[in-house]
Motif scaffolding. Structure first.
Motif, PDB file in Angstrom:
ATOM      1  N   SER A   1       0.832  -1.200   0.000  1.00 31.32           N
ATOM      2  CA  SER A   1       0.000   0.000   0.000  1.00 31.32           C
ATOM      3  C   SER A   1       0.865   1.248   0.000  1.00 31.32           C
ATOM      4  O   SER A   1       1.985   1.254   0.525  1.00 31.32           O
TER       5      SER A   1
ATOM      6  N   ARG B   1       0.143   2.155  -6.017  1.00 33.88           N
ATOM      7  CA  ARG B   1       0.443   0.949  -5.251  1.00 33.88           C
ATOM      8  C   ARG B   1       1.760   0.396  -5.767  1.00 33.88           C
ATOM      9  O   ARG B   1       2.140   0.615  -6.909  1.00 33.88           O
TER      10      ARG B   1
ATOM     11  N   ARG C   1      -1.444  -5.417   0.103  1.00 34.39           N
ATOM     12  CA  ARG C   1      -2.743  -5.078  -0.463  1.00 34.39           C
ATOM     13  C   ARG C   1      -3.091  -6.011  -1.628  1.00 34.39           C
ATOM     14  O   ARG C   1      -2.375  -6.956  -1.931  1.00 34.39           O
TER      15      ARG C   1
ATOM     16  N   HIS D   1      -5.098  -1.530   6.298  1.00 35.94           N
ATOM     17  CA  HIS D   1      -3.675  -1.207   6.211  1.00 35.94           C
ATOM     18  C   HIS D   1      -2.823  -1.983   7.213  1.00 35.94           C
ATOM     19  O   HIS D   1      -1.671  -1.619   7.442  1.00 35.94           O
TER      20      HIS D   1
END
Length: 385
Positions: free
Chosen positions: A106, A134, A152, A209
């Motif tokens: 992320s 990203r 992510r 996150h």
């Protein structure tokens, strides 16, 4: 007093985005006329160069670029070390002969800093939805890392980037459009059964996150999934690395490139060359970009323009990483050249070529690849001081 001269370097705008499918890859399709329609106008690229007379070169600076290219296919160890496929540098044999892990990371402010990114030999940066960026960090030296991420979800084009390095792809979920492409790459998915083995949630961040992996967890997941840790027998590496220090020169159309701004809107990324260590130092969000192990740097910087559309009526980007004809830039040691690129088939590596038509030679060290919408060529800024 030094003065700066702005030079308009025009590149041809692409003639249109392609529709339909080629093989198993769905090419970028225009779905939002306001955002994606080609204006048919040339894109002016801001290049700032000094107008003062150049200072005489020293004997060392005047040396010709290194002529030798490393033979990465020779895996004969020397004192227990081999050349890394990712950086061209000497690494422990066990690390250099083991497939790396390509981990999605992320770049939301709430997720900073990225853990493990300083270990990456190669980093890909690309937009996902809207203007959000990203990363995919390709890491071969991960054994002692207790925290990697935050991790992510996958997007279609990242599966192809991972395949170019014969890497095992680590991600936490995926977009709907990426599902069929995951079968083309060995992957570790956080939302499948292996997720509990490969990932954990931290207490110092809020979801989404706070999903992280580690070196031990990655090794356990790879073993449990039955993935080979050895490179494919036909893999010969991705880049060409110089056997020694390599310097771009005027015969290659080299320009001074002390500061490079790729043009990403949200994080306002910037790379600044520092002569004392010969590296590009990365900045974003108005400050130094730091991983958990310190400021992030790269020896080589590649900007690759790609045709970009969207899937149906969604915000999910469909970046075409297969169709050649677009261009970009290569930067190293404070200089840069324009490049073109071409990919070997659907799953082969991407080759980058300089103005002389020859494949570029990278310096040994880390490489950062910025994937940029071909319609955003005018947003790049290159400064000579």
């Amino acid at each position: 007093m030094r003065k700066a001269l702005v030079i308009g370097a025009c590149l041809c705008a692409m003639t249109g985005l392609l529709g339909g499918c080629t093989g198993r890859y769905e090419e970028a399709v225009v779905t939002n006329a306001e955002t994606l329609v080609d204006t048919g106008e040339d894109a002016a690229i801001t290049i700032v160069q000094e107008t003062t007379e150049p200072e005489p070169e020293t004997e060392a600076e005047a040396e010709a670029p290194a002529g030798g290219i490393l033979n990465l296919s020779d895996r004969t160890p020397v004192e227990g070390k081999v050349r890394s496929y990712l950086t061209g540098e000497w690494v422990d044999e066990a690390i250099g002969n083991r497939r790396p892990v390509a981990t999605m990371m992320s770049n939301d402010k709430a997720a900073l800093p990225q853990y493990g990114i300083n270990r990456a030999g190669v980093v890909y940066e690309a937009n996902v939805e809207g203007t959000m960026n990203r990363y995919m960090s390709i890491i071969e030296d991960y054994d002692d890392l207790e925290r990697i991420g935050s991790t992510r979800s996958c997007r279609t084009y990242y599966t192809y980037f991972a395949r170019e390095f014969d890497a095992i792809y680590s991600h936490y979920g995926q977009s709907t459009f990426a599902v069929p492409y995951l079968k083309n790459v060995d992957n570790i998915n956080g939302i499948e059964g292996i997720g509990a083995t490969a990932f954990y949630r931290s207490n110092d961040k809020k979801a989404p996150h706070n999903a992280y992996t580690s070196g031990d967890r990655l090794k356990k997941a790879i073993e449990k999934l039955g993935y080979s840790t050895e490179y494919n027998a036909d893999y010969r590496g991705h880049y060409q690395f110089a056997d020694g220090e390599y310097r771009l020169d005027e015969s290659q159309g080299a320009m001074e490139a002390i500061k490079v701004i790729p043009g990403y809107v949200m994080n306002k990324a910037m790379f600044v060359y520092q002569a004392d260590d010969g590296l590009y130092h990365r900045y974003q969000y108005g400050d130094i970009h730091r991983g958990n192990e310190g400021p992030i740097t790269a020896k080589n910087l590649i900007i690759q323009y790609c045709q970009t559309g969207r899937y149906a009526t969604t915000e999910y980007l469909n970046i075409n990483v297969h169709t050649s004809g677009e261009n970009g830039y290569f930067f190293t040691n404070g200089k840069g050249i324009p490049i073109t690129w071409e990919k070997d088939g659907e799953f082969g590596v991407t080759h980058y070529y300089g103005p002389d038509g020859k494949e570029i030679i990278l310096n040994q060290g880390k490489t950062w690849v910025c994937i940029v919408n071909a319609l955003d060529k005018s947003k790049i800024e290159i400064y000579g001081e």
